[in-house]
Design a protein around this motif. Structure first.
Motif, PDB file in Angstrom:
ATOM      1  N   ALA A  28      56.174  46.579  -1.388  1.00 11.48           N
ATOM      2  CA  ALA A  28      54.892  47.492  -1.394  1.00 11.48           C
ATOM      3  C   ALA A  28      54.501  48.176  -0.123  1.00 11.48           C
ATOM      4  O   ALA A  28      54.384  49.357   0.117  1.00 11.48           O
ATOM      5  N   SER A  29      54.246  47.082   0.743  1.00 13.28           N
ATOM      6  CA  SER A  29      53.565  47.475   2.076  1.00 13.28           C
ATOM      7  C   SER A  29      54.761  48.081   2.894  1.00 13.28           C
ATOM      8  O   SER A  29      54.436  48.975   3.604  1.00 13.28           O
ATOM      9  N   LEU A  30      55.979  47.516   2.838  1.00 10.15           N
ATOM     10  CA  LEU A  30      57.137  48.205   3.562  1.00 10.15           C
ATOM     11  C   LEU A  30      57.374  49.336   3.237  1.00 10.15           C
ATOM     12  O   LEU A  30      57.866  50.517   4.039  1.00 10.15           O
ATOM     13  N   ALA A  31      57.307  49.705   1.855  1.00  7.58           N
ATOM     14  CA  ALA A  31      57.576  51.094   1.362  1.00  7.58           C
ATOM     15  C   ALA A  31      56.480  52.019   1.810  1.00  7.58           C
ATOM     16  O   ALA A  31      56.839  53.202   2.102  1.00  7.58           O
ATOM     17  N   VAL A  32      55.351  51.548   1.789  1.00  2.59           N
ATOM     18  CA  VAL A  32      54.275  52.581   2.362  1.00  2.59           C
ATOM     19  C   VAL A  32      54.609  52.814   3.662  1.00  2.59           C
ATOM     20  O   VAL A  32      54.529  53.992   4.344  1.00  2.59           O
ATOM     21  N   ASN A  33      54.916  51.807   4.401  1.00  2.00           N
ATOM     22  CA  ASN A  33      55.029  51.917   5.920  1.00  2.00           C
ATOM     23  C   ASN A  33      56.228  52.945   6.126  1.00  2.00           C
ATOM     24  O   ASN A  33      55.996  53.937   6.929  1.00  2.00           O
ATOM     25  N   ARG A  34      57.454  52.932   5.293  1.00  4.32           N
ATOM     26  CA  ARG A  34      58.483  53.752   5.471  1.00  4.32           C
ATOM     27  C   ARG A  34      57.940  55.412   5.045  1.00  4.32           C
ATOM     28  O   ARG A  34      58.442  56.352   5.987  1.00  4.32           O
ATOM     29  N   GLU A  35      57.207  55.511   4.070  1.00  7.85           N
ATOM     30  CA  GLU A  35      56.720  56.659   3.720  1.00  7.85           C
ATOM     31  C   GLU A  35      55.780  57.309   4.854  1.00  7.85           C
ATOM     32  O   GLU A  35      56.080  58.634   5.056  1.00  7.85           O
ATOM     33  N   LEU A  36      55.048  56.534   5.253  1.00  9.88           N
ATOM     34  CA  LEU A  36      54.091  57.098   6.343  1.00  9.88           C
ATOM     35  C   LEU A  36      54.827  57.589   7.888  1.00  9.88           C
ATOM     36  O   LEU A  36      54.415  58.654   8.041  1.00  9.88           O
ATOM     37  N   ILE A  37      55.606  56.608   7.991  1.00  7.20           N
ATOM     38  CA  ILE A  37      56.498  56.957   9.337  1.00  7.20           C
ATOM     39  C   ILE A  37      57.316  58.284   8.820  1.00  7.20           C
ATOM     40  O   ILE A  37      57.621  59.025   9.926  1.00  7.20           O
ATOM     41  N   TRP A  38      57.667  58.307   7.667  1.00  6.67           N
ATOM     42  CA  TRP A  38      58.609  59.517   7.437  1.00  6.67           C
ATOM     43  C   TRP A  38      57.835  60.921   7.565  1.00  6.67           C
ATOM     44  O   TRP A  38      57.912  61.864   8.107  1.00  6.67           O
ATOM     45  N   LEU A  39      56.343  60.624   7.079  1.00 10.07           N
ATOM     46  CA  LEU A  39      55.460  61.825   6.980  1.00 10.07           C
ATOM     47  C   LEU A  39      55.076  62.079   8.511  1.00 10.07           C
ATOM     48  O   LEU A  39      55.207  63.408   8.976  1.00 10.07           O
TER      49      LEU A  39
END
Length: 349
Positions: A28-39
């Motif tokens: 979940a943490s990695l998924a949040v990180n990916r979404e944040l950096i994509w944003l």
């Protein structure tokens, strides 16, 4: 409920559930990180496009930061400084696929370090891949960049292609650096080999970091008995990925051809006396103060044991300053004393 009334397999189930929860938390943490950096990349791209097409200046970016912070007060990533990083991020990575498959796999502030310190795209991508593979913290990543790790990988003179299977040869060659950076040691110019060895053992954590991931320390002045005679290896390691022993011989002089003969002997002895049947062939590493590449290549040409020859360097301090500065050991004693004093104050409080 009393522990005595619990089912027999309760502890096993509990441990299994704990591991599943931790794994899910990491995902979940990695998924949040990916979404944040994509944003962040998308925001940076919009800023870049408007600066190119509409001539946006610094004042508009400052206003955008203020408005975003006002709308999303619980999010801390919309400062003017961070928006500028987003713009630089979008400029550095124009390929969306690289963003999603590489840059978005590491934390945002790791990316900021790379934007600040690495300008070459290929080199930057290499550091991202290493960070993903080895789980480098931001501090470790910074240290590896500042020590020019990218330019030191695979530069050692070796005979691995002739003495190891292809897969083992490629991996072993990638793991060796040239030069090795021993700047974490406070040693003078006239240091002897035993002094260097002792200092490296005393700072084994920093030494292992410089050697790279996978090295496990076995011992220094490791004793071997061959033909009733005693021999001592400077430093002995075991590499977890290569699945083999690694013998290191330290030299404070330029490489000499006879060093390879001595190392060939050590590697043969370790293979016979220590190597497990499941282990890969032992590797020897000769670390010298300097080397003539042509001499090193000739010295290894007909040696049948895998050996690499690298150099080591220490920046050091001018001798006039060294006598006036405390040693690392003195600093560590002072830090321990301060820690004890702080702990005592906390207990009293």
């Amino acid at each position: 409920m009393s522990d005595q009334l619990l089912p027999d397999d309760y502890s096993v189930l509990l441990q299994d559930l704990k591991e599943r929860i931790r794994t899910t938390q990491v995902r979940a943490s990695l998924a949040v990180n990916r979404e944040l950096i994509w944003l962040y990349w998308q925001i940076g791209r919009e800023i870049v496009l408007r600066q190119q097409q509409q001539g946006w200046g610094a004042k508009v970016v400052n206003r955008l930061a203020q408005d975003l912070q006002q709308e999303f007060p619980d999010m801390k990533g919309f400062s003017t400084r961070n928006l500028k990083y987003m713009r630089s991020f979008a400029e550095a990575y124009t390929d969306e696929q690289i963003v999603q498959q590489a840059a978005a796999q590491i934390p945002w502030f790791h990316n900021c370090v790379l934007l600040d310190k690495v300008k070459d795209p290929q080199e930057r991508l290499w550091y991202i891949q290493q960070t993903i593979q080895y789980g480098w913290s931001r501090a470790v990543l910074t240290c590896q960049i500042e020590s020019s790790l990218y330019h030191r990988q695979g530069e050692a003179v070796t005979n691995f292609e002739q003495t190891l299977p292809p897969a083992q040869s490629d991996l072993a060659h990638q793991l060796l650096k040239d030069p090795y950076n021993f700047d974490f040691l406070s040693l003078g110019k006239e240091v002897q080999e035993r002094d260097l060895e002792k200092a490296l053992v005393n700072h084994i954590r920093e030494f292992l970091l410089e050697l790279g991931v996978g090295f496990a320390f076995v011992g220094s002045q490791y004793h071997l008995e061959v033909g009733g005679e005693d021999f001592y290896i400077d430093l002995l390691f075991y590499h977890l990925r290569l699945r083999c022993f690694v013998v290191i011989d330290l030299k404070m002089a330029e490489f000499k051809p006879e060093y390879s003969g001595k190392m060939n002997f050590y590697v043969s002895a370790v293979d016979d006396l220590l190597r497990h049947p499941d282990d890969q062939p032992t590797i020897g590493m000769i670390l010298c103060k300097s080397k003539n590449k042509a001499v090193a290549e000739y010295a290894l040409r007909d040696v049948n044991k895998p050996i690499g020859i690298s150099t080591h360097q220490m920046q050091g301090l001018p001798e006039t300053l060294q006598s006036n500065l405390p040693t690392v050991e003195q600093l560590e004693m002072e830090m321990n004393a301060v820690s004890l004093e702080v702990s005592a104050q906390e207990v009293e409080a």
